[in-house]
Design an enzyme around this catalytic site. Sequence first.
Site, PDB file in Angstrom:
ATOM      1  N   GLY A  95       0.832  -1.189   0.000  1.00 13.53           N
ATOM      2  CA  GLY A  95       0.000   0.000   0.000  1.00 13.53           C
ATOM      3  C   GLY A  95       0.871   1.244   0.000  1.00 13.53           C
TER       4      GLY A  95
ATOM      5  N   GLN B 262       3.389   9.884   1.287  1.00 10.43           N
ATOM      6  CA  GLN B 262       4.656   9.161   1.310  1.00 10.43           C
ATOM      7  C   GLN B 262       5.549   9.509   0.124  1.00 10.43           C
ATOM      8  OE1 GLN B 262       2.498   5.181   2.062  1.00 10.43           O
ATOM      9  NE2 GLN B 262       4.433   4.931   3.147  1.00 10.43           N
TER      10      GLN B 262
ATOM     11  N   GLU C 200      -2.955   2.743   5.749  1.00 13.41           N
ATOM     12  CA  GLU C 200      -2.815   3.764   4.701  1.00 13.41           C
ATOM     13  C   GLU C 200      -3.667   4.994   5.016  1.00 13.41           C
ATOM     14  OE1 GLU C 200      -0.396   3.543   2.823  1.00 13.41           O
ATOM     15  OE2 GLU C 200       0.001   1.408   3.101  1.00 13.41           O
TER      16      GLU C 200
HETATM   17 ZN    ZN Z   1       2.988   3.292   5.707  1.00 10.82          ZN
END
Ligand code: ZN
Length: 480
Positions: A56, A61, A141
Amino acid sequence: MEVTGRIIPPEERLALVPSDHPVLRRPADAVRDFDEALGALLDKMANTMYHEGGVGLAAPQVGEGKRVVVTHYGEERLELVNPEIVTIEGTQDGYEGCLSVPGYMGEVQRPAKVRVRYFDRRGRKSWVDAEGWPARVLSHELDHLDGGLFIECSTRVLRLRPEKAMRIVFMGTPEFAAIVLDALLEEGYKVVGVVTAPDRPRGRGQRVHASPVKDLALEGDIPVLQPESRADDEELAQYLAWLEPDLLITAAYGRILPRPILDVPRIGAINVHASLLPRYRGAAPIQRQILAGEETSGITIYWMDEGMDSGPVIHRAEMPLRQDITAGELHDELADLGSEALLEALEMIGAGDAPAEPQDESRANLAPKIVRGENRIDWQRRAVEVERRIRAFCPRPGAEALWRGRRLKILEATVEEGEGGPGEVLEVSERGILVGTGNGLCRITRLQPAGKRPMSVNEFVLGYDMAVGEVMQTDHDDQA
Ligand code: ZN
């Protein structure tokens, strides 16, 4: 060059931001425009997730403060825009990791079941029900979208061994290599790509088969590269660079690697070789050690250079070479020892203290590949040499004797004292076929006539009328 699986060039993916980047710690913004840019972000996020080996990825990120998540577990890839958990049921305890916090695992309590409502890339409403591991992934997530990291809700945090984070490309083809690769995968090493020989016709019927290494890689969903020849080296180096390996590991790959390929991995390239280097450099160390009557064998793990098995040594593992061992048995024992030695060497590399001890060139010798005809038995030689030849070519291709113009594969024999003319049959009984040599006698106890299955001497004696006094040929030149 055949390429199986996905190898993603850098321009089609995004870079992960470091774990201390502020974008990871603030709530992400809702997406308002379901446009091409959103589609492009989703595509690149998915590519990044596959490249990094994650299940994921949330947009923060990769430095994008947007409420966008991709996941892939089981068979299914999901793209979730502005996702929201609408129902939660129960709890589950378990460990998880995160691409943004590499090198750690943490125990985190998550919902056992979740229902998540979201929009797809075109702005259509959808929802997904998840239970167990998928519920953990989604919950993890979605935390990212609110500036959360798993590490702060972990009840226990484990630091992973640094070698387990290395991106490894494995190169090899035959069974020996497959055993080593299997050990790496079993231990949870991150193998991001495999290089192996092209599929070739093999065995009875000459059907085209993938190498044992390719079969393993495909099972593990690892991309496979199959260069045809040196002409593919440039392309191979390009694909390898896209895989961004820290380490290249070769085992029985069967060729020397050129500098442009050796230069790709960040740390270096290492080889698992089936002898105690500098002895028996080359393609056939297993057979050559048996033929020479060595009493000790082993494995050497070394840093590859452009020479043949000549690079500086990281690690050696020794084993006694029994004087009744066949090549097939030694192969299997060395493959197991090689797997263990490789894992030990990887720990040293991970810890940053792997040695690089130069080989003693004055002790080096070669183990060139077996050429056609080397498996033929010359009865003029000493009985011990004949017997070693039988073990060195058992089970494949089998040491060959010639009797009445017929080929016999000799699979097992012992040495006895005594005298007899080279190739002369001195005894035919249930105890074996006793044959004279240049020095001493050989007692054959298991054999395989051409085109037949392997059989004991008893079976052979019943079916074939070999007589005492006959002579097995020592000169195979007249053989078809
Ligand atoms: Zn993560």
